[in-house]
Enzyme design. Sequence first.
Site, PDB file in Angstrom:
ATOM      1  N   LYS A 163      12.736  -7.795   0.107  1.00 17.40           N
ATOM      2  CA  LYS A 163      14.101  -7.267   0.291  1.00 17.40           C
ATOM      3  C   LYS A 163      14.194  -6.427   1.573  1.00 17.40           C
ATOM      4  CE  LYS A 163      13.983  -5.104  -3.725  1.00 17.40           C
ATOM      5  NZ  LYS A 163      12.641  -5.475  -4.213  1.00 17.40           N
ATOM      6  N   ARG A 214      19.940  -1.868 -10.111  1.00 18.02           N
ATOM      7  CA  ARG A 214      18.741  -2.269 -10.823  1.00 18.02           C
ATOM      8  C   ARG A 214      18.885  -2.194 -12.328  1.00 18.02           C
ATOM      9  NH1 ARG A 214      14.737  -0.864  -6.327  1.00 18.02           N
ATOM     10  NH2 ARG A 214      12.736  -1.311  -7.236  1.00 18.02           N
ATOM     11  N   ARG A 258       0.370  -4.049   1.697  1.00 18.93           N
ATOM     12  CA  ARG A 258       1.506  -3.509   2.472  1.00 18.93           C
ATOM     13  C   ARG A 258       1.192  -2.115   3.025  1.00 18.93           C
ATOM     14  NH1 ARG A 258       7.358  -2.943  -0.135  1.00 18.93           N
ATOM     15  NH2 ARG A 258       6.189  -1.791  -1.703  1.00 18.93           N
ATOM     16  N   ARG A 291       1.878   3.012   0.112  1.00 18.41           N
ATOM     17  CA  ARG A 291       2.728   3.656  -0.889  1.00 18.41           C
ATOM     18  C   ARG A 291       1.945   3.954  -2.157  1.00 18.41           C
ATOM     19  NH1 ARG A 291       8.354   0.382  -1.227  1.00 18.41           N
ATOM     20  NH2 ARG A 291       7.980   0.790  -3.419  1.00 18.41           N
ATOM     21  N   ARG A 300       5.842  -1.864 -12.519  1.00 14.67           N
ATOM     22  CA  ARG A 300       7.110  -2.112 -11.816  1.00 14.67           C
ATOM     23  C   ARG A 300       7.630  -3.510 -12.141  1.00 14.67           C
ATOM     24  NH1 ARG A 300       5.005  -1.011  -6.028  1.00 14.67           N
ATOM     25  NH2 ARG A 300       7.030  -1.765  -5.307  1.00 14.67           N
TER      26      ARG A 300
HETATM   27  P1  G5P Z   1      11.694   0.266  -3.828  1.00 16.00           P
HETATM   28  O1  G5P Z   1      11.162   0.970  -2.662  1.00 16.00           O
HETATM   29  O2  G5P Z   1      13.025  -0.348  -3.752  1.00 16.00           O
HETATM   30  P2  G5P Z   1      10.752  -2.266  -4.887  1.00 16.00           P
HETATM   31  O3  G5P Z   1       9.707  -2.237  -5.932  1.00 16.00           O
HETATM   32  O4  G5P Z   1      12.057  -2.755  -5.320  1.00 16.00           O
HETATM   33  O5  G5P Z   1      10.606  -0.802  -4.263  1.00 16.00           O
HETATM   34  P3  G5P Z   1       9.506  -3.076  -2.589  1.00 16.00           P
HETATM   35  O6  G5P Z   1       8.159  -2.867  -3.194  1.00 16.00           O
HETATM   36  O7  G5P Z   1       9.971  -2.114  -1.560  1.00 16.00           O
HETATM   37  O8  G5P Z   1      10.552  -3.212  -3.707  1.00 16.00           O
HETATM   38  P4  G5P Z   1      10.513  -5.328  -1.055  1.00 16.00           P
HETATM   39  O9  G5P Z   1      11.338  -4.388  -0.269  1.00 16.00           O
HETATM   40  O10 G5P Z   1      11.206  -6.384  -1.848  1.00 16.00           O
HETATM   41  O11 G5P Z   1       9.497  -4.586  -2.028  1.00 16.00           O
HETATM   42  O12 G5P Z   1       9.454  -6.073  -0.127  1.00 16.00           O
HETATM   43  P5  G5P Z   1       9.022  -5.812   1.420  1.00 16.00           P
HETATM   44  O13 G5P Z   1       8.533  -4.423   1.618  1.00 16.00           O
HETATM   45  O14 G5P Z   1      10.062  -6.351   2.334  1.00 16.00           O
HETATM   46  O15 G5P Z   1       7.776  -6.831   1.482  1.00 16.00           O
HETATM   47  C1  G5P Z   1       6.618  -6.600   0.701  1.00 16.00           C
HETATM   48  C2  G5P Z   1       5.380  -7.007   1.514  1.00 16.00           C
HETATM   49  O16 G5P Z   1       5.409  -8.427   1.697  1.00 16.00           O
HETATM   50  C3  G5P Z   1       5.324  -6.371   2.920  1.00 16.00           C
HETATM   51  O17 G5P Z   1       3.989  -6.057   3.244  1.00 16.00           O
HETATM   52  C4  G5P Z   1       5.831  -7.506   3.845  1.00 16.00           C
HETATM   53  O18 G5P Z   1       5.267  -7.429   5.152  1.00 16.00           O
HETATM   54  C5  G5P Z   1       5.345  -8.743   3.082  1.00 16.00           C
HETATM   55  N1  G5P Z   1       6.234  -9.893   3.300  1.00 16.00           N
HETATM   56  C6  G5P Z   1       7.584  -9.917   3.391  1.00 16.00           C
HETATM   57  N2  G5P Z   1       8.038 -11.148   3.622  1.00 16.00           N
HETATM   58  C7  G5P Z   1       6.942 -11.952   3.668  1.00 16.00           C
HETATM   59  C8  G5P Z   1       6.762 -13.358   3.881  1.00 16.00           C
HETATM   60  O19 G5P Z   1       7.716 -14.135   4.073  1.00 16.00           O
HETATM   61  N3  G5P Z   1       5.489 -13.815   3.845  1.00 16.00           N
HETATM   62  C9  G5P Z   1       4.418 -12.994   3.638  1.00 16.00           C
HETATM   63  N4  G5P Z   1       3.202 -13.543   3.604  1.00 16.00           N
HETATM   64  N5  G5P Z   1       4.543 -11.667   3.453  1.00 16.00           N
HETATM   65  C10 G5P Z   1       5.789 -11.151   3.467  1.00 16.00           C
HETATM   66  O20 G5P Z   1      11.705   1.243  -5.098  1.00 16.00           O
HETATM   67  C11 G5P Z   1      10.602   2.052  -5.381  1.00 16.00           C
HETATM   68  C12 G5P Z   1      10.858   2.858  -6.641  1.00 16.00           C
HETATM   69  O21 G5P Z   1      12.019   3.685  -6.456  1.00 16.00           O
HETATM   70  C13 G5P Z   1      12.768   3.781  -7.669  1.00 16.00           C
HETATM   71  C14 G5P Z   1      11.919   3.076  -8.722  1.00 16.00           C
HETATM   72  O22 G5P Z   1      11.051   4.022  -9.286  1.00 16.00           O
HETATM   73  C15 G5P Z   1      11.149   2.049  -7.895  1.00 16.00           C
HETATM   74  O23 G5P Z   1       9.961   1.618  -8.550  1.00 16.00           O
HETATM   75  N6  G5P Z   1      14.058   3.122  -7.472  1.00 16.00           N
HETATM   76  C16 G5P Z   1      15.023   3.056  -8.390  1.00 16.00           C
HETATM   77  N7  G5P Z   1      15.086   3.503  -9.658  1.00 16.00           N
HETATM   78  C17 G5P Z   1      16.228   3.245 -10.351  1.00 16.00           C
HETATM   79  N8  G5P Z   1      17.281   2.561  -9.814  1.00 16.00           N
HETATM   80  C18 G5P Z   1      17.264   2.100  -8.551  1.00 16.00           C
HETATM   81  N9  G5P Z   1      18.320   1.435  -8.049  1.00 16.00           N
HETATM   82  C19 G5P Z   1      16.091   2.359  -7.770  1.00 16.00           C
HETATM   83  N10 G5P Z   1      15.745   2.045  -6.502  1.00 16.00           N
HETATM   84  C20 G5P Z   1      14.513   2.516  -6.337  1.00 16.00           C
HETATM   85 MG    MG Z   2      11.486  -2.272  -0.166  1.00 22.62          MG
END
Ligand code: G5P
Ligand code: MG
Length: 251
Positions: free
Chosen positions: A47, A122, A160, A193, A204
Site C-alpha cells: 500500500k 480498517r 523491510r 519497524r 497483524r
Molecule cells: P501500517 O503502517 O498501516 P500495515 O500493516 O497495514 O501497517 P504495512 O506493513 O505498512 O501495512 P504496506 O504499506 O502495505 O505494509 O506495504 P509496503 O511498506 O509498501 O511494502 C512492504 C514491503 O514489500 C516493503 O519492503 C516493499 O519494499 C516491498 N514491496 C512492495 N512492493 C513490492 C513488489 O512489487 N515486489 C517486491 N518483491 N517487494 C515489494 O499500520 C501499522 C499499525 O498501525 C495501527 C495498527 O496497529 C497497525 O498494525 N493502525 C491502525 N489501527 C486501527 N485502525 C487503522 N486504520 C490503523 N492504521 C494503522
Molecule cells: Mg505501509
Amino acid sequence: MIGLRFAQPGVENPAGPVTYGCLLCKRRCSVSGRMIIVLFGAPGAGKGTVAERLSEHYGIPHVSTGDLLRAEFAKKTAVGKKIRDFIDAGLLVPDDVIVEIVRKRIGRRDCSNGFLLDGFPRTVEQARELGVIAGERGEVVKVFDMEVPEEVIVKRLCARRICPKCGAIYNLEFKPPKKDNTCDVCGAALVHRSDDRDEIIRVRLREYEKRTKPVLDYYEKKKVVFRVSGLDSSEVVEKIIEKLGPPAGRV
Ligand code: G5P
Ligand code: MG
C-alpha cells in the site's frame, strides 16, 4: 481538464455516488473531481509503495494512518503513549482514536483536492465514518484491493526497512538502499519497524482477516471495489492509473 461535479458537497445524491464529468472532452473522468482513493490490502501488500508513486502522479497527498500513528508516538504525545502498545502487539488501535487523527489530517488544505488513504478504513465502523466524511465534503470513495499471498507478505516484511524521517520504504532483498542502512532520499539511518517481526506479523495478519476483510464486503455492496494482484507494485500502479485516468489538467 476542467472538472464539473454533478452533485453539491454535503448533499446526498439519491442516484448513488457523486460523479464527475469533463467540460472539455465530455468524458467521465474520476480524477477531474475530488476523490478519496483507498488503497486496501493486508500488511505488506504494498500500500505504502503504491501510494508513494500515485501521490506523485496525481499530485495529491498520501495519508498513511500507520505513519501518522508512528509520528504521534515519536513525538511522545499523550495519544502516542496510548497507541504504542497496540501497534507493538500488532493489534488495531481503537476506532475513535484513529478517526480523530484522520479527520485532523484530511482537514488540512493539501487534502482539499482529494487524497490517498493507506491503512484506513480498517474496520466497518471506520468505513462508515469515512462515508460520513466523504458525504460532508462531496467526495467519492474508490477502493483498490491489492491481493498478495501470506508467505510473500511475511518474506517482504521481515526484510523491510523504512526511513523514520521521510517515510521512504526499502527492502533488503528487493529494493535495498544505495548505501548500507541509509535513506537514498534524505540520508537518515533506516529502521526495522518494531512490528515487522515474524510473530507480530502473524498477529497483524489475523487482525486483518478478522476485522479488516469485512470492510471489503461493505464496499462491494456499494460497488466501488477494484481488485488487483499485488505481486508487482509497478503493475498495480499502472492498473490504477488505467482505471482512474489522467491527472486533472492532463488528457
Ligand atoms: P501500517 O503502517 O498501516 P500495515 O500493516 O497495514 O501497517 P504495512 O506493513 O505498512 O501495512 P504496506 O504499506 O502495505 O505494509 O506495504 P509496503 O511498506 O509498501 O511494502 C512492504 C514491503 O514489500 C516493503 O519492503 C516493499 O519494499 C516491498 N514491496 C512492495 N512492493 C513490492 C513488489 O512489487 N515486489 C517486491 N518483491 N517487494 C515489494 O499500520 C501499522 C499499525 O498501525 C495501527 C495498527 O496497529 C497497525 O498494525 N493502525 C491502525 N489501527 C486501527 N485502525 C487503522 N486504520 C490503523 N492504521 C494503522
Ligand atoms: Mg505501509
